[in-house]
Design a protein around this motif. Structure first.
Motif, PDB file in Angstrom:
ATOM      1  N   LYS A  48       0.758  -1.122  -0.009  1.00  0.00           N
ATOM      2  CA  LYS A  48       0.001  -0.039  -0.074  1.00  0.00           C
ATOM      3  C   LYS A  48       0.772   1.237  -0.038  1.00  0.00           C
ATOM      4  N   SER A  49       2.221   1.193   0.501  1.00  0.00           N
ATOM      5  CA  SER A  49       3.007   2.465   0.483  1.00  0.00           C
ATOM      6  C   SER A  49       3.737   2.622  -0.983  1.00  0.00           C
ATOM      7  N   LEU A  50       3.332   1.917  -1.954  1.00  0.00           N
ATOM      8  CA  LEU A  50       3.811   2.121  -3.404  1.00  0.00           C
ATOM      9  C   LEU A  50       3.172   3.146  -3.980  1.00  0.00           C
ATOM     10  N   PRO A  51       3.833   3.736  -4.896  1.00  0.00           N
ATOM     11  CA  PRO A  51       3.154   5.033  -5.528  1.00  0.00           C
ATOM     12  C   PRO A  51       2.423   4.529  -6.490  1.00  0.00           C
ATOM     13  N   SER A  52       0.961   5.311  -6.792  1.00  0.00           N
ATOM     14  CA  SER A  52       0.139   4.955  -7.467  1.00  0.00           C
ATOM     15  C   SER A  52       0.100   4.458  -8.950  1.00  0.00           C
ATOM     16  N   PHE A  53       1.230   4.867  -9.672  1.00  0.00           N
ATOM     17  CA  PHE A  53       1.507   4.597 -11.170  1.00  0.00           C
ATOM     18  C   PHE A  53       1.837   3.163 -11.215  1.00  0.00           C
ATOM     19  N   ALA A  54       2.480   2.630 -10.131  1.00  0.00           N
ATOM     20  CA  ALA A  54       3.082   1.232 -10.003  1.00  0.00           C
ATOM     21  C   ALA A  54       2.171   0.335 -10.079  1.00  0.00           C
ATOM     22  N   GLY A  55       0.775   0.523  -9.660  1.00  0.00           N
ATOM     23  CA  GLY A  55      -0.343  -0.322  -9.682  1.00  0.00           C
ATOM     24  C   GLY A  55      -1.072  -0.437 -10.976  1.00  0.00           C
ATOM     25  N   GLU A  56      -0.576   0.647 -11.842  1.00  0.00           N
ATOM     26  CA  GLU A  56      -1.358   0.660 -13.032  1.00  0.00           C
ATOM     27  C   GLU A  56      -0.342   0.047 -14.004  1.00  0.00           C
ATOM     28  N   LYS A  57       0.792  -0.222 -13.660  1.00  0.00           N
ATOM     29  CA  LYS A  57       1.908  -1.009 -14.464  1.00  0.00           C
ATOM     30  C   LYS A  57       2.003  -2.414 -14.210  1.00  0.00           C
ATOM     31  N   TYR A  58       2.038  -2.527 -12.740  1.00  0.00           N
ATOM     32  CA  TYR A  58       2.399  -3.934 -12.328  1.00  0.00           C
ATOM     33  C   TYR A  58       1.311  -4.480 -11.379  1.00  0.00           C
ATOM     34  N   ARG A  59       1.392  -5.947 -11.567  1.00  0.00           N
ATOM     35  CA  ARG A  59       0.630  -6.866 -10.419  1.00  0.00           C
ATOM     36  C   ARG A  59       1.765  -6.895  -9.324  1.00  0.00           C
ATOM     37  N   PHE A  60       1.346  -7.260  -8.233  1.00  0.00           N
ATOM     38  CA  PHE A  60       2.390  -7.111  -7.108  1.00  0.00           C
ATOM     39  C   PHE A  60       2.075  -8.671  -6.217  1.00  0.00           C
ATOM     40  N   ALA A  61       3.381  -9.052  -6.019  1.00  0.00           N
ATOM     41  CA  ALA A  61       3.583 -10.297  -5.014  1.00  0.00           C
ATOM     42  C   ALA A  61       4.502  -9.701  -3.981  1.00  0.00           C
ATOM     43  N   ASP A  62       3.801 -10.157  -2.673  1.00  0.00           N
ATOM     44  CA  ASP A  62       4.744  -9.889  -1.514  1.00  0.00           C
ATOM     45  C   ASP A  62       5.936 -10.823  -1.301  1.00  0.00           C
ATOM     46  N   LEU A  63       6.889 -10.472  -0.252  1.00  0.00           N
ATOM     47  CA  LEU A  63       7.975 -11.359   0.036  1.00  0.00           C
ATOM     48  C   LEU A  63       7.569 -12.720   0.384  1.00  0.00           C
ATOM     49  N   ASP A  64       6.183 -13.161   0.917  1.00  0.00           N
ATOM     50  CA  ASP A  64       6.100 -14.550   0.986  1.00  0.00           C
ATOM     51  C   ASP A  64       6.017 -15.301  -0.167  1.00  0.00           C
ATOM     52  N   THR A  65       5.768 -14.736  -1.062  1.00  0.00           N
ATOM     53  CA  THR A  65       5.489 -15.683  -2.349  1.00  0.00           C
ATOM     54  C   THR A  65       6.731 -15.784  -3.068  1.00  0.00           C
ATOM     55  N   TYR A  66       7.896 -15.078  -2.609  1.00  0.00           N
ATOM     56  CA  TYR A  66       9.236 -15.133  -3.159  1.00  0.00           C
ATOM     57  C   TYR A  66       9.805 -16.561  -2.531  1.00  0.00           C
ATOM     58  N   LYS A  67      10.184 -17.295  -3.479  1.00  0.00           N
ATOM     59  CA  LYS A  67      10.794 -18.754  -2.971  1.00  0.00           C
ATOM     60  C   LYS A  67      12.412 -18.930  -3.357  1.00  0.00           C
ATOM     61  N   GLY A  68      12.906 -17.631  -3.626  1.00  0.00           N
ATOM     62  CA  GLY A  68      14.297 -17.762  -4.258  1.00  0.00           C
ATOM     63  C   GLY A  68      14.494 -18.016  -5.473  1.00  0.00           C
ATOM     64  N   ASP A  69      13.468 -17.637  -6.476  1.00  0.00           N
ATOM     65  CA  ASP A  69      13.739 -17.633  -7.868  1.00  0.00           C
ATOM     66  C   ASP A  69      13.064 -16.193  -8.156  1.00  0.00           C
ATOM     67  N   ILE A  70      13.689 -15.444  -8.711  1.00  0.00           N
ATOM     68  CA  ILE A  70      13.572 -14.015  -9.190  1.00  0.00           C
ATOM     69  C   ILE A  70      12.921 -14.051 -10.474  1.00  0.00           C
ATOM     70  N   SER A  71      13.223 -15.074 -11.270  1.00  0.00           N
ATOM     71  CA  SER A  71      12.892 -14.987 -12.740  1.00  0.00           C
ATOM     72  C   SER A  71      11.375 -14.780 -13.123  1.00  0.00           C
ATOM     73  N   CYS A  72      10.441 -14.925 -12.337  1.00  0.00           N
ATOM     74  CA  CYS A  72       9.047 -14.779 -12.574  1.00  0.00           C
ATOM     75  C   CYS A  72       8.638 -13.184 -12.380  1.00  0.00           C
ATOM     76  N   PHE A  73       9.649 -12.594 -11.579  1.00  0.00           N
ATOM     77  CA  PHE A  73       9.362 -11.334 -11.204  1.00  0.00           C
ATOM     78  C   PHE A  73      10.018 -10.090 -12.464  1.00  0.00           C
ATOM     79  N   ASP A  74       9.392  -9.205 -12.888  1.00  0.00           N
ATOM     80  CA  ASP A  74       9.830  -8.258 -13.653  1.00  0.00           C
ATOM     81  C   ASP A  74      10.726  -7.145 -13.038  1.00  0.00           C
ATOM     82  N   CYS A  75      10.588  -6.888 -11.804  1.00  0.00           N
ATOM     83  CA  CYS A  75      11.224  -5.892 -11.194  1.00  0.00           C
ATOM     84  C   CYS A  75      10.983  -5.997  -9.540  1.00  0.00           C
TER      85      CYS A  75
END
Length: 168
Positions: A48-75
């Motif tokens: 929720k603390s991210l800038p509003s434009f980020a939500g228009e450009k990206y879908r978000f995943a929190d750190l709990d979904t990160y399993k050591g593989d960064i390849s599925c994330f754009d940034c």
């Protein structure tokens, strides 16, 4: 296998394709079957603390979904860090999921964005010992030298526009 009509076969194939897209994080599908193809961004901290434009450009995943593989994330967006995570990221240590994600993103050539509000030591600027504060700022400068893009919310207000990063 039972004989399926053309429409039933198309519906079955569509459901399977949407299921695979959702499982591989290529796209997400809402309950109405609408496909969201925005790239996936990993967020360290409060989404929720991210800038509003980020939500228009990206879908978000929190750190709990990160399993050591960064390849599925754009940034990666860094919305909050502890002192230890800041130091670990700047020193290239992957001792926590947050620092691991940042280091792997940088090694993979993915963009990493750091919100100024994510830096815990900035709240103590007026009272901190200058040497301790300078050490922590040195970590921030190391991250910048690695290509981490810094976003200052006060330059644009809480609702950053789409060009905020380029203007920054």
């Amino acid at each position: 296998m039972e004989n399926l009509s053309y429409d039933a076969l198309v519906e079955l194939i569509t459901k399977e394709v949407l299921k695979v897209l959702s499982q591989t994080n290529i796209a997400s599908v809402d309950c109405n079957g609408n496909v969201d193809k925005r790239p996936l961004a990993l967020v360290i901290g409060d989404i929720k603390s991210l800038p509003s434009f980020a939500g228009e450009k990206y879908r978000f995943a929190d750190l709990d979904t990160y399993k050591g593989d960064i390849s599925c994330f754009d940034c990666v967006f860094i919305a909050s860090l502890t002192f230890a995570q800041l130091a670990d990221c700047a020193l290239g240590r992957d001792s926590t999921p947050a620092s691991c994600a940042v280091i792997k993103a940088l090694l993979s050539g993915k963009k990493v964005y750091l919100l100024e509000s994510a830096l815990p030591h900035r709240a103590f600027k007026e009272t901190a010992d200058r040497k301790v504060y300078a050490m922590l700022e040195g970590y921030v400068n190391s991250l910048r030298s690695f290509g981490v893009e810094f976003i200052r919310e006060q330059w644009f207000g809480k609702n950053l526009n789409k060009d905020a990063i380029e203007d920054n």
